[in-house]
Design an enzyme around this catalytic site. Sequence first.
Site: not given
Length: 307
Positions: A134, A137-138
Site C-alpha cells: 500500500c 499507507c507506507d
Amino acid sequence: MSRKKYDVIVIGAGPGGMTAALYAARANLKVLMLDRGPVGGQMNNTDMVDNYPGYVGVKGPELAQKMYETLKQFDHDYQYGDVQSVTLEGDKKIVKTSKDEFETTALVIATGADHRKLGVPGEDDYSGRGVSYCAVCDGPFFKNKKIAVIGGGDSAVEESVYLASLAEHVTIVHRRDQLRAQPSLQKQAFDRDNISFVWNANTLAIEGDGQKVTGIKYLDKESNEEKQLDADAVFIYVGMIPQTAPFKDLPILDEHGWIVTNEAMETKVPGIFALGDVRQKDLRQISNAVGDGSIAGQNAYKYLQEH
C-alpha cells in the site's frame, strides 16, 4: 443444530465491520460480529498508521483496540467464527461457521481482500519493514529513498507515479517486456525522470540485513542470469484476492469474485450489505472502510424497520 437469531450479523471485524456493528448496536438492534481472527483485520499487520484523522501516528493494533473500545459501549456479541457458507430461507440469511449456525434478517459482509503475494523468500520476513502492499499507507516512510515496485498493471503503475513524488527513485520490476496498465498511466510513468524499468524479470527473493529491506534478487529471463537491485523498500502489486468464498452461491458476486453494491452498500439480495475491501474499489484505506461501515450499519437498521 440449533440456530441463534440476530437482527444483524456482521461478518468481519476490521474497521468497516466494527463501524457497521457500532451503528447497528447503537440503534438497539441485536448484533453479532463474526471473525476468524482478532478485531482490527489488516490493521493488526500495520506497524504505523499516520493518515487516520485524529491520530498523529498510531500503531495499527492500538487503533484496532481503540475502535473496539468504542463498540464495547453498546450491547453486541462478538465471536470467533470461520464462516463456511451463507444460504437464504425466505428473507432470512443462514450463516454457517465451522462450529455454529446463526440466523439473521440483515447481513453485513466485511470480509475484505488479501493482497496476492509473490511467495518468495524474504517477503514475509520483511513485511512492515520495507515490504508493503500500500503506497498511500507506507510511501511517506520512504521519502528520498530508493523503491522497487513489482508489477505492471494499473495499480503498480499508478502507485509508482505516486511513490515517485516522494522517493529519490522508483524502479518498476515487471515479468514481461511491456506494461499492462492503461496507456494514460503508462505515459505518466514514462514521463517521470525518477522512474526506471526492469523488464522480463522474475523476482526470486527480497533481501535485507535482518532489520530492513536492502533490495531484491531477480532472474533476467533474457540472459538467464540472477541479478540484484538495491532498494530501501519493495511495494508489491500483483493482484488482490477478495475473501468471498463463503458467498459463492449467492447472486452478489461479479465474474472476479468481488461483491457488487450500490452507494447504499446494498447488494442484489435485499437485506445483504457489503462494505470495504470486499468491493471492487481503487482506494483501500481505513478511513473509507469506516465510511462504508457507517452507511451499511445505518441502512441495515432502515431495512429492518421496513421488514
